[in-house]
Design a protein around this motif. Structure first.
Motif: not given
Lengths: 518, 295, 307
Positions: B154, B236, B240-242
């Motif tokens: 990802p 998702g 990627q967070p944040p």
């Protein structure tokens, strides 16, 4: 294909008609799809609760880990700790009418260890004691290759539920679609990814004594509706389409319980709770001071507040509350203290320029990973990321699907990752801290620790065992190789009309003693 | 096919202007082009000026301020981590918009090159390329993207690569057809006879002739690219967070739909507006650049 | 004609073959061990893992795995799902009806709405209704279906609980997912139908019919609409594929069972055989739908058959 599609269509049509439950019928909002209903071949922890309603085990584990008689009336352990003799109940029959006896137990063990059986959790639970022999019509003897203290408690996990030998014989690889046990509920139907339906076993009369329930279950029919989307599961429950719901997300638990309209069932899932192993073989956490800095930098209570609306109790030690050896005093070990964390980093030779820490030209960078489909892991990982960024870590985050996540962590490519481990015995720690284990995600071993883990496994005296596990927890925390996060609870909600839902030790919802008020 | 028809052109007042200005001004008489451009420019201005519009850091968590409804301090409320939603939406817009642009540009370049080569070379090589293209086109796009991100892992860059790979066969097919047609024209043969190498022929004779179709195609696919890149974020597999991104913000919000509507509504409105703007612009540009399609 | 059909069928078989190889290869490029994925974080000691790998045949070489799979496929056997421990064919049979229901409902809605908007816009060309209709079409094309789905849940299942949140296969469960899935494609259909009606109106026989003094309604029904049927068929062919891939997102948002969700779950858990079978089926349906549409053309337009 057409002939095969028809039953599925009919089942689908039936499903929409059975949406609302009638008296004595329960609809449960279930969170995960099943791989099978065969206790031996399941690899999914969340299949356990469904299994525990279809299958009985030799012993029953109460929520506070008392081992009680269930299919076995009594048992004795030899002095050398290598032989377990179980005296079985004589009045038990399987759902298909097959009598339950010592030969049935032996068939089950032979099935679990069979060369062609794709055994998963079950095989591990028997440990070195996977040999059973009928020493009487209702007496079965297990022998162990070495002393294995966890055996008795693990005998009570639903993955060792007793299956009808006739069914094992008849269904072969399809056994998981035709589960036949001795439990309070009989299997009716299973539509993959949609629902599992169970009905009352009218002949049931051998529930564990501590549940205080005689005779068959009061509920006629249970439908487990599989709704993985938490939002939808909550909606389904709130609108009355289900009377019980598992895995309530934190924020909804907070709002729904505040309304006072529902019964709260925080099912305690024992084991290691929710925790994040800290990789001690990967730069920069190969330095114990950096690991300790992480321990001081994370505030468990605030983390739970951020990630899950503060509804879970924090955890400060690897063994969950209630388990043998759980260390009550661990809370004070690493209080939240960002200043202390920074001074540890300075002590380790890192220099802070106001935004980043550097040492020998390298930045203080860690990689936090989480399984992308699991909302709570994602939230916890992001909260940890927030805490570490707060004191100047360059905290990277990566969400991965489960197989890739497993691979990366087994290979040691990630610094920190929230995880869980479920077990009823503290020996569960060995999966995470013995050398050569897949789950040694701290990538760290210690000879004293290894010795202690083996000692703990072969010590039958409770007091001495507890002392061993106390020492183990001290070593793990002193070396800062695991960051405990919170207790592992399955936040289950039930309508007020439903009473008597309980769970067996380890955290497996049990509906045998439940009833619905008119 | 356009939303609004081109207005009758009255060029009398434009006579004094330079040709370029004339054509730009003429183009903007097209209502959907003007409306689309306006929407996109306003959105772009908003996300570029994000630091002026909000003082919040989109990644800054605050345990005391989670799930706050829109207020003066937080005009779009706060999310599960107490982060300011307006900051997340504005900064997230940068990512979504740039990523969509990157997708079509990369897809267009790779697809055009592949199509040029296949169409020019023909024969076994051309056949092989085009069968691969057919194969990729037979895959539902989002599934292909899912599979590619699963392979690459990802992340925003991988997501952009995955989606541009889906666009490659679309461009390749268009350019291959056009190239084959142009390749058979006498002026190309003339160039070859005069000693131009294949690369030179492709670059100077064929490419300019397929360029306008490629540009038209790009404007129509920009909206689709935005849809797909946010869909990936929503599943998702994108940023990627944040780091904020519209699709990923919607993913965060979906779990709290009934408790915090603002987490879903605001980013969704911005995303939809952006795609509407892009599609309006695409329609307009197509009518202006490619009169053969206009009805 | 016969050779045309045979050629097309052969192309579909070749496509299926190519796809199966591509999927097989891609799946194995995805990082992660399928055996570990089966065990998750439960009790995976190395012996159990290796035992399982042997039992599932995953210790064999990739080439031999592919040959085995193809061989079984020719005998009509899709193999056994590791993750759900039952034959893949059973899983597909259990999930296909839900996807079929969703796709058919959505296709019907999408074509119907597209026709309505497209025809009105064409007949009222350049008037307010046209601008409104085409504006609506563009908006529908632009709004992401996953967001629209969430909004529809919020409005019609939460604020006004008319429909079920958990998309079952009953009427109350299928409405919202079908609407969500359909709306994304309505815009395209409306535009396509508008322009085909417009071009039909300018054809000579239509102008002649008008000149003969036939009423507007008669001309429209007898001449314009009939000529627009062909494009509508084309639209159906295109949308079957779009709707099928759209089910992936919609089934996830609405927690609906179906092929899309089965596939996503299988990809994420590396359930090789399930992914291989489902992708193959989707590709064949996709190609098959276009084939059927192509076969229908000559029935509607004899000119094509003569060619």
């Amino acid at each position: 294909m057409t002939s095969r599609k028809l039953p599925a269509l009919l089942a689908a049509a039936g499903l929409c008609l059975s949406g609302t439950a009638h008296a004595n019928e329960l609809v449960v909002g279930w969170a995960e799809t099943n791989d099978t209903l065969n206790p031996v071949t399941t690899g999914k922890r969340n299949v356990g609760p469904i299994l525990s309603n279809i299958f009985d085990t030799l012993v029953w584990i109460s929520p506070d880990f008392e081992v009680e008689p269930l299919l076995a009336e009594s048992w004795t352990v030899s002095d050398d700790g290598l032989t377990y003799v179980f005296k079985l109940r004589e009045d038990v029959t399987f759902h298909d009418g097959t009598p339950f006896n010592a030969a049935a137990v032996v068939s089950n063990v032979e099935y679990i260890t069979g060369e062609n059986t794709q055994s998963k959790i079950s095989l591990g639970l028997l440990g070195p004691c996977a040999h059973a022999e009928a020493t009487g019509e209702y007496e079965v003897t297990f022998t162990c290759d070495e002393i294995y203290a966890p055996l008795l408690a693990q005998m009570g996990e639903p993955y060792l539920g007793m299956q009808s030998p006739a069914a094992i014989e008849e269904y072969g690889a399809e056994l998981g679609q035709h589960p036949v046990g001795t439990g309070p509920f009989k299997f009716v139907s299973w539509t993959p990814s949609q629902s599992i339906v169970l009905e009352k076993n009218p002949d049931y009369n051998w529930m564990a004594a501590s549940l205080g329930h005689d005779g068959p279950a009061a509920i006629d029919k249970i439908t487990f509706q599989i709704v993985p989307n938490p939002q939808s599961r909550v909606q389904q429950f709130q609108s009355g389409q289900s009377q019980v719901m598992q895995q309530t997300p934190g924020l909804y638990w907070k709002t729904l319980t505040a309304s006072g309209k529902y019964t709260e069932l925080p099912v305690e899932i024992s084991g290691l709770g929710i925790f994040a192993p800290i990789n001690a073989s990967l730069f920069p956490t190969d330095d114990i001071l950096v690991r300790k800095a992480i321990m001081y930098a994370v505030d468990q209570k605030a983390l739970i507040q951020l990630a899950e609306a503060g509804v879970y109790p924090p955890s400060y030690t690897p063994l969950s509350v209630g388990m043998l050896g759980h260390d009550e005093d661990a809370e004070g070990k690493y209080p939240y203290d960002p200043e202390k964390a920074k001074s540890l980093l300075t002590e380790a030779g890192w220099e802070f320029d106001g935004t980043t820490w550097t040492k020998d030209g390298k930045t203080l960078s860690v990689k936090i990973t989480a399984i992308s489909g699991k909302a709570h892991y994602m939230a916890q990982a992001q909260a940890i990321q927030g805490f570490l960024s707060e004191i100047g870590f360059d905290a990277q985050f990566e969400a991965l699907n489960a197989p890739a996540w497993l691979d990366l962590n087994i290979d040691g490519g990630s610094t920190l990752t929230p995880s869980q481990y479920i077990g009823v015995d503290p020996d569960a720690l060995h999966f995470w801290f013995l050398p050569d284990q897949y789950f040694n995600w701290s990538h760290w071993t210690n000879d004293e620790l290894t010795d202690l883990i083996y000692q703990g496994r072969s010590e039958l005296d409770h007091g001495k065992r507890a002392a061993i596990y106390q020492k183990i927890q001290d070593i793990l925390l002193d070396n800062a190789v695991i960051l405990p996060i919170r207790q592992n609870l399955d936040l289950t909600l039930a309508d007020k009309s439903v009473t008597g839902i309980t769970w067996s030790g380890g955290g497996f919802q049990y509906f045998g003693a439940a009833s619905i008020a008119e | 096919m356009a939303i609004a028809e081109t207005l009758p052109a009255d060029d009398s007042g434009l006579a004094a202007k330079t040709p370029l200005t004339v054509s730009v001004l003429r183009a903007f008489r097209h209502r959907s082009l003007a409306a689309g451009t306006l929407i996109c420019v306003v959105l772009a201005a908003l996300v570029i000026c994000a630091p002026l519009l909000t003082g919040f850091d989109p990644a800054k968590q605050s345990a005391m301020e989670t799930f706050q409804a829109p207020s003066l301090a937080h005009p779009m409320g706060t999310d599960a981590f107490g982060r300011d939603m307006m900051a997340r939406v504005l900064y997230g817009g940068r990512v979504t918009m740039l990523a969509s642009l990157a997708v079509v540009v990369m897809g267009a370049i790779a697809g055009t090159i592949l199509g040029l080569v296949a169409g020019y070379a023909g024969g076994a090589a051309g056949f092989a390329i085009m069968r691969l293209v057919d194969l990729l086109l037979a895959f539902p796009g989002i599934l292909l993207a899912l599979a590619i991100t699963a392979i690459l892992g990802p992340g925003l860059v991988n997501g952009i690569i995955a989606i541009s790979i889906i666009l490659v066969p679309v461009y390749a097919r268009l350019v291959e057809g056009a190239t084959r047609e142009i390749r058979s024209l006498p002026f190309v043969d003339a160039a070859i006879v005069l000693g131009a190498g294949p690369i030179r022929v492709m670059a100077t004779h064929i490419l300019p002739n397929v360029m306008s179709s490629v540009i038209v195609m790009t404007t129509t696919w920009l909206g689709v690219a935005a849809l797909w890149i946010t869909a990936l974020g929503f599943i998702g597999l994108g940023v990627q967070p944040p780091q904020p991104e519209w699709g990923a913000i919607l993913n965060d919000g979906q779990m709290f739909l009934t408790l915090a509507w603002w987490m879903t509504v605001f980013p969704g409105v911005f995303l939809s507006l952006f795609i509407i703007g892009v599609n309006l612009m695409g329609d307009g540009l197509r009518d202006v650049l490619d009169p053969t399609i206009a009805d | 004609m016969l050779s045309y059909v045979a050629g097309r069928l052969a192309a579909i078989v070749a496509l299926a073959f190519g796809i199966s190889g591509l999927v097989f290869l891609m799946l194995r490029l995805i990082p992660g061990d399928p055996v570990m994925a089966l065990l998750g974080t439960q009790a995976a000691n190395p012996e159990v893992v290796e035992r399982l790998r042997r039992q599932l045949g995953l210790d064999e070489s990739m080439a031999s795995q592919y040959v085995t799979w193809l061989g079984n496929l020719f005998r009509g056997d899709f193999g056994y799902s590791y993750g759900q421990q039952r034959p893949v064919s059973e899983l597909i049979a259990a999930n296909f009806p839900a996807t079929l229901q969703l796709t058919v409902c959505a296709l019907f809605l999408s074509v119907l709405l597209g026709l309505a908007i497209g025809i009105v816009a064409a007949l009222k060309r350049n008037r307010a209704a046209d601008t409104l209709g085409m504006g609506l079409a563009l908006a529908l094309m632009s709004i992401p279906s996953f967001w629209l789905g969430l909004l529809l849940i919020l409005l019609f299942a939460v604020t006004w609980p008319i429909f079920d949140v958990v998309g079952g296969t009953g009427f109350k469960g299928v409405v919202l997912p079908a609407v969500t899935l359909a709306l994304g494609t309505v815009g395209f259909n409306a535009r396509f139908i508008r322009s085909s009606v417009l071009s039909a109106q300018t054809q000579k026989h239509v102008i002649t019919a008008r000149a003969k003094g036939l009423s507007r309604a008669t001309v429209f029904l007898r001449h314009v609409l009939r000529n627009s049927l062909l494009p509508i068929l084309t639209v159906v062919g295109i949308q079957v594929g779009n709707l099928l891939s759209g089910t992936v997102v919609v089934e996830t948002v609405f927690s609906r069972p179906g092929l899309g969700r089965l596939l996503v779950d299988a990809i994420l858990s590396k359930d090789y055989l399930t992914v291989q079978a489902v992708v193959l089926i989707i590709a064949v349906i996709y190609a098959g739908a276009n084939f059927v549409v192509d076969l229908c053309y000559p029935l509607l337009d004899p000119r094509i058959a003569r060619r």
